[in-house]
Design an enzyme around this catalytic site. Structure first.
Site, PDB file in Angstrom:
ATOM      1  CG  ASP A   1      -1.693   1.157   1.207  1.00 55.47           C
ATOM      2  OD1 ASP A   1      -2.615   1.309   0.447  1.00 55.47           O
ATOM      3  OD2 ASP A   1      -1.510   1.997   2.218  1.00 55.47           O
TER       4      ASP A   1
ATOM      5  CD  GLU B   1      -4.511   0.775  -3.026  1.00 52.64           C
ATOM      6  OE1 GLU B   1      -5.737   0.963  -2.498  1.00 52.64           O
ATOM      7  OE2 GLU B   1      -3.817   1.733  -2.752  1.00 52.64           O
TER       8      GLU B   1
ATOM      9  CG  ASP C   1      -1.027   3.532   5.587  1.00 58.41           C
ATOM     10  OD1 ASP C   1      -2.097   3.957   5.051  1.00 58.41           O
ATOM     11  OD2 ASP C   1      -0.130   4.325   5.737  1.00 58.41           O
TER      12      ASP C   1
END
Length: 249
Positions: free
Chosen positions: A40, A124, A222
């Site tokens: 992340d 992501e 996170d």
């Protein structure tokens, strides 16, 4: 120089000269080693892994950015195209080069370490260009929190998320690994606790804190996002594998 030289490129940047040599040679296909991990990306923490470890942003960028801002303000007060003006422009160009070199050094070291210790990396699928679009809006529809959004945009661009993903991708290819991008929707709002999976905006009361309103699970936001990214990546891999199995005779 290993292999057959295809071409040589000479370039100049910030008063320094560089030579890039492209060669062609045969190499053995590497076998991936290591585990799978979800990453992340953030501003306060550059990245957080699904195992809970994290990496801080590049420490030298803030100092260099302050020097650049002061140098640009000084340039604005000088007579344009004068002798001192040209000297100050050269100083600013050198600072730009130092900022870029410092950031790239940090990204190269980090992406190399991750590519050597993990066979599969899930990230992501962030659209950085859209995320850093201006929030000023128009006269008819002015934007909101423009100053805060501008600061966030600068922080994201300064970290170099897009360049980090690019470097990580080709380095994983070199080591036989794979980089897989997953949908970023609700990764930081979904509870990772076993048997829960509750999704709600209220699960994230602050930028760093996560607390599930359904089961009470708490953690760093996170880290929660990194766990959900890894799970989404494994789910995507499972779907692809199942589709391939069905297509085989």
């Amino acid at each position: 120089v290993e292999g057959d030289v295809r071409h040589v490129t000479v370039s100049e940047r910030g008063g320094r000269w560089f030579v890039s040599i492209l060669t062609r040679r045969e190499v053995e296909v590497p076998l991936p080693s290591g585990t799978a991990v979800g990453l992340d990306l953030g501003v306060k923490r550059f990245l957080t892994r699904s195992d809970g470890t994290w990496e801080a942003p590049c420490s030298g960028l803030d100092v260099l950015q302050d020097k650049l801002s002061k140098a640009q303000r000084r340039l604005s007060r000088m007579e344009r195209f004068g002798r001192n003006w040209h000297k100050q422009r050269q100083k600013i160009n050198r600072l730009h080069r130092r900022i870029a070199d410092t950031r790239n050094d940090h990204l190269h070291k980090l992406s190399h370490a991750i590519s050597q210790t993990h066979a599969i990396v899930f990230v992501e699928d962030l659209q950085v260009k859209n995320m850093t679009a201006s929030a000023k809006g128009t006269i008819e529809a002015p934007g909101r929190n423009v100053r805060a959004k501008s600061g966030l945009n600068r922080a994201i661009l300064r970290q170099g998320w897009g360049e980090f993903r690019r470097q990580l991708g080709y380095k994983l290819d070199w080591s036989g690994g794979e980089l897989i991008a997953v949908n970023p929707r609700n990764t930081s709002r979904t509870c990772p606790a076993s048997g829960c999976g509750h999704v709600a905006k209220e699960n994230r009361p602050s930028q760093a804190r996560f607390r599930c309103v359904a089961c009470g699970h708490e953690g760093h936001a996170d880290h929660v996002a990194a766990i959900n990214i890894e799970r989404a990546g494994h789910a995507r891999l499972g779907t692809v594998t199942e589709q391939l199995a069905r297509s085989m005779p």
